[in-house]
Scaffold this active site. Structure first.
Site, short mmCIF file in Angstrom:
data_model
loop_
_atom_site.label_atom_id
_atom_site.label_comp_id
_atom_site.label_asym_id
_atom_site.label_seq_id
_atom_site.Cartn_x
_atom_site.Cartn_y
_atom_site.Cartn_z
N TYR A 151 -3.36 3.44 2.56
CA TYR A 151 -3.31 3.71 4.00
C TYR A 151 -4.57 4.43 4.48
O TYR A 151 -5.12 4.10 5.52
CB TYR A 151 -2.07 4.56 4.32
CG TYR A 151 -2.07 5.13 5.72
CD1 TYR A 151 -1.58 4.39 6.78
CD2 TYR A 151 -2.56 6.41 5.97
CE1 TYR A 151 -1.59 4.90 8.07
CE2 TYR A 151 -2.58 6.92 7.26
CZ TYR A 151 -2.09 6.17 8.30
OH TYR A 151 -2.12 6.70 9.58
N SER A 205 2.04 2.82 -4.98
CA SER A 205 1.82 1.38 -4.81
C SER A 205 1.54 0.69 -6.14
O SER A 205 1.91 -0.47 -6.34
CB SER A 205 0.66 1.13 -3.83
OG SER A 205 -0.52 1.78 -4.26
N TYR A 236 0.83 -1.21 0.00
CA TYR A 236 0.00 0.00 0.00
C TYR A 236 0.86 1.26 0.00
O TYR A 236 2.03 1.23 0.41
CB TYR A 236 -0.95 0.02 1.21
CG TYR A 236 -0.29 0.21 2.55
CD1 TYR A 236 -0.09 1.48 3.10
CD2 TYR A 236 0.13 -0.89 3.32
CE1 TYR A 236 0.50 1.66 4.34
CE2 TYR A 236 0.72 -0.72 4.56
CZ TYR A 236 0.90 0.56 5.07
OH TYR A 236 1.49 0.73 6.30
N CYS A 237 0.27 2.35 -0.48
CA CYS A 237 0.85 3.68 -0.32
C CYS A 237 -0.21 4.52 0.39
O CYS A 237 -1.04 3.97 1.13
CB CYS A 237 1.27 4.28 -1.66
SG CYS A 237 -0.07 4.51 -2.86
N PHE A 238 -0.21 5.83 0.21
CA PHE A 238 -1.13 6.64 1.00
C PHE A 238 -2.58 6.46 0.57
O PHE A 238 -3.46 6.18 1.38
CB PHE A 238 -0.75 8.12 0.94
CG PHE A 238 -1.63 8.98 1.82
CD1 PHE A 238 -1.63 8.81 3.19
CD2 PHE A 238 -2.47 9.94 1.27
CE1 PHE A 238 -2.45 9.59 4.01
CE2 PHE A 238 -3.30 10.71 2.08
CZ PHE A 238 -3.28 10.53 3.44
#
Length: 366
Positions: free
Chosen positions: A125, A103, A95-97
């Site tokens: 996230y 991601s 995952y990223c933000f």
């Protein structure tokens, strides 16, 4: 090319799915999830430069700059770090933000260059964090709270950890919840505390327990605070009071706050003399902080006993001298406060007893 995604956050919690967080370290430090590791696609400086480019020139140029910064050996090393983690943790997800470019690009590189598939969290996230926040809502809780109360030194936390249907708030907050409660390692960020607590509640609810056993922590544990509606829900529970003779309480306190705590300080500083001195400094400052509440006469007596006990321990290697100041601190400081709370409480006291009796009673409350 189609890549796998998921928004089944509940399963991630219940199955303890390992997570790769590709956000920059500065983002990870502010808040992340249990079972997550920070293997960023861009470091803090690279992310900063790309952010400036995005504001000044737009998304296209920012993405182009990102590919330029993360290329060659840098790119290869980051792919290798992801590949190594996935090899050790085949169920890993990424995952990223917001589940966007970082991601997605990482997921593509992992499949293209490492030959491995990995699932990406939809919404990243932010979506997972929002899910966990919702799970902290008092209204979604299904278990009846039972509050384990008792004087300081009765061993409430030790007993709590022998129960399957309990949640150790002090453990989650990395704090003993008392005047001398700090550990050598810092408490989690508020976000990380909330995330960990939400995961515990999700797992507890999934097991279908009718009761949830907690210590009487009020609204906070050290610097970490429990969301107010949830704290009110916990604190509305009936009481079970753990009782123990004062001598037993002194010995438990000696073990935890002197013997175990000194060992923790020595291990942390990798030096016995320095560790003991740092322990003494922390304990000394903690006693001084409550000087006004102790009153000058009691403070002077307790502090004098404390200094003498430490000096005698250094000279003889015997811990028993600490019993004198511990006894005074328990009987003259903590006990009057807890006695007043118990005498004036409007809560229903379900049960009172010693360790074995309370443990047996609480185990009957599934």
């Amino acid at each position: 090319m189609t890549f796998k995604t998921t928004s089944d956050f509940k399963n991630i919690v219940l199955e303890d799915i390992p997570l790769i967080d590709v956000r920059a370290p500065i983002e990870f430090k502010k808040g992340a999830f249990i079972n997550s590791i920070n293997l960023p696609i861009m470091n803090d400086e690279e992310r900063h430069l790309v952010g400036i480019c995005y504001k000044e020139k737009g998304n296209h140029d920012a993405v182009k700059l990102g590919h330029e910064l993360v290329s060659g050996n840098i790119k290869d090393e980051r792919i290798k770090s992801w590949e190594s983690f996935i090899t050790k943790n085949p169920k890993s997800m990424i995952y990223c933000f917001r589940g966007g470019s970082r991601s997605s690009i990482s997921q593509e590189w992992i499949e293209k260059y490492a030959g491995k598939e990995i699932v990406k969290l939809e919404g990243g996230y932010k979506a997972f964090r929002n899910y966990l926040i919702d799970e902290l809502d008092a209204e979604v809780q299904s278990s009846k709270p039972i509050v384990l109360a008792g004087f300081t030194g009765t061993g409430k936390t030790i007993l709590l950890n022998e129960l399957e249907n309990s949640i150790d708030l002090e453990g989650l907050a990395n704090h003993r919840g008392s005047t001398f409660g700090r550990h050598t390692t810092p408490q989690p960020t508020q976000i990380n505390f909330e995330n960990a607590l939400a995961c515990k509640l999700i797992k507890h609810r999934a097991k279908g327990y009718s009761h949830i056993i907690l210590e009487d922590e009020g609204g906070n544990v050290g610097l970490n605070f429990i969301p107010k509606p949830l704290a009110a829900y916990f604190n509305a529970g009936d009481l079970v009071v753990l009782e123990a003779p004062v001598e037993e309480r002194i010995n438990l306190t000696l073990q935890e706050y002197v013997i175990n705590s000194q060992s923790e300080y020595i291990a942390h500083y990798c030096d016995e003399a320095l560790g003991l001195q740092e322990w003494f400094n922390y304990m000394s400052n903690s006693i001084i902080r409550v000087k006004k509440r102790l009153g000058l006469e009691r403070f002077t007596q307790i502090y004098t006993y404390f200094e003498k006990a430490y000096a005698n321990q250094l000279k003889t290697g015997i811990y028993d001298f600490h019993q004198d100041w511990i006894k005074l601190f328990l009987t003259d400081y903590y006990d009057p406060m807890y006695k007043h709370q118990l005498d004036t409480t409007t809560k229903n006291i379900l049960f009172r007893g010693n360790n074995s009796d309370v443990l047996e009673y609480l185990k009957s409350l599934k």
